[in-house]
Design an enzyme around this catalytic site. Structure first.
Site, PDB file in Angstrom:
ATOM      1  N   SER A 153      31.296 -41.710   2.831  1.00 32.80           N
ATOM      2  CA  SER A 153      32.067 -41.508   4.102  1.00 32.80           C
ATOM      3  C   SER A 153      33.735 -41.221   4.111  1.00 32.80           C
ATOM      4  O   SER A 153      34.245 -40.538   4.571  1.00 32.80           O
ATOM      5  CB  SER A 153      31.983 -42.419   4.748  1.00 32.80           C
ATOM      6  N   GLY A 184      27.979 -44.117   4.576  1.00 36.46           N
ATOM      7  CA  GLY A 184      27.045 -45.433   4.008  1.00 36.46           C
ATOM      8  C   GLY A 184      26.737 -45.349   2.596  1.00 36.46           C
ATOM      9  O   GLY A 184      26.193 -45.268   2.853  1.00 36.46           O
ATOM     10  N   ASN A 210      29.903 -47.590  -1.390  1.00 34.61           N
ATOM     11  CA  ASN A 210      29.521 -48.619  -1.080  1.00 34.61           C
ATOM     12  C   ASN A 210      28.811 -49.197  -1.831  1.00 34.61           C
ATOM     13  O   ASN A 210      28.657 -50.783  -0.977  1.00 34.61           O
ATOM     14  CB  ASN A 210      28.912 -48.055  -0.260  1.00 34.61           C
ATOM     15  N   ASP A 247      40.331 -49.204  10.521  1.00 29.16           N
ATOM     16  CA  ASP A 247      39.241 -50.328   9.327  1.00 29.16           C
ATOM     17  C   ASP A 247      40.230 -50.441   8.496  1.00 29.16           C
ATOM     18  O   ASP A 247      39.557 -51.264   7.539  1.00 29.16           O
ATOM     19  CB  ASP A 247      38.026 -49.363   9.057  1.00 29.16           C
ATOM     20  N   HIS A 261      38.877 -46.230   5.752  1.00 29.90           N
ATOM     21  CA  HIS A 261      38.695 -44.363   5.868  1.00 29.90           C
ATOM     22  C   HIS A 261      39.760 -43.356   6.240  1.00 29.90           C
ATOM     23  O   HIS A 261      40.320 -44.125   7.405  1.00 29.90           O
ATOM     24  CB  HIS A 261      37.407 -43.946   6.967  1.00 29.90           C
TER      25      HIS A 261
END
Length: 215
Positions: free
Chosen positions: A33, A70, A99, A180, A183
């Protein structure tokens, strides 16, 4: 005179067709991502910015964003043959593992997956750049340190270029991060593109050199 013009025109057309193909270098970004542009269109991601920029400054370079939000090292390993077949890259920038780390996957498994990705690329004489990846410290000091140390070890073992983690310069600025806290936001993409451009161009230069030596 007419025959000469026909022959001359034919040669020019052949040069126009052949030269871009022979000069072309394909660079694939194989990431998650952070490179796919999570929460935004791929076109405004840092890779998309470089793709548009290089249309003018590096017209012989095809920049392909094969990143998926992801994505794990296992997922990338599964789809790697298809990526290679479709894009026929001379260089691949691997930005993977975040991830896996966030999900607490075994370091041995992550290392093995990355090794297999690197091996598959090197077997095809593809230049590989490996991004350093770090995970938040709340996963425990020992795990985060071992995770971070894995990348320079892999780079040294496989004799490939280790690329600094671009998020180190982004994550410290809340204005460049999404809510979040993981990112980068759309505002950060230009900054990341500027950080990554000279590093990716080093991979392109290496690919050009090896391609020239092989021909």
């Amino acid at each position: 005179m007419k025959n000469f013009l026909v022959k001359f025109s034919t040669i020019i057309l052949l040069l126009l067709v052949i030269r871009p193909v022979s000069a072309n270098v394909s660079l694939v970004v194989l990431g998650d991502s952070l490179s796919a542009g999570y929460g935004m269109s791929k076109s405004v991601s840092w890779v998309g910015i470089l793709e548009r920029r290089w249309q003018d400054t590096q017209p012989d370079v095809e920049l392909v964003n094969a990143s998926i939000s992801g994505e794990t090292t296992q997922g990338a390993l599964r789809r790697l043959p298809g990526v290679i077949e479709r894009h026929q890259p001379q260089a691949v920038f691997v930005e993977l593992g975040g991830n896996d780390g966030l999900r607490g996957f075994s370091l041995a498994t992550v290392r093995d997956n990355l090794n297999q990705i690197i091996d598959q690329l090197q077997q095809r004489d593809i230049v590989v750049g490996l991004s350093q990846i770090q995970i938040p410290p709340n996963y425990g000091k020992r795990f985060t340190e071992m995770f971070a140390a894995m990348y320079p070890e892999l780079a040294e073992e496989n004799n490939i270029r280790l690329v600094p983690f671009f998020m180190e310069q982004i994550a410290v600025d809340a204005d460049l991060m999404q809510n979040d806290g993981i990112h980068p936001n759309e505002q950060a993409q230009e900054t990341i593109a500027n950080i990554m451009e000279p590093l990716l161009l080093e991979l392109v230069a290496q690919a050009r050199k090896e391609k020239s030596e092989a021909s």
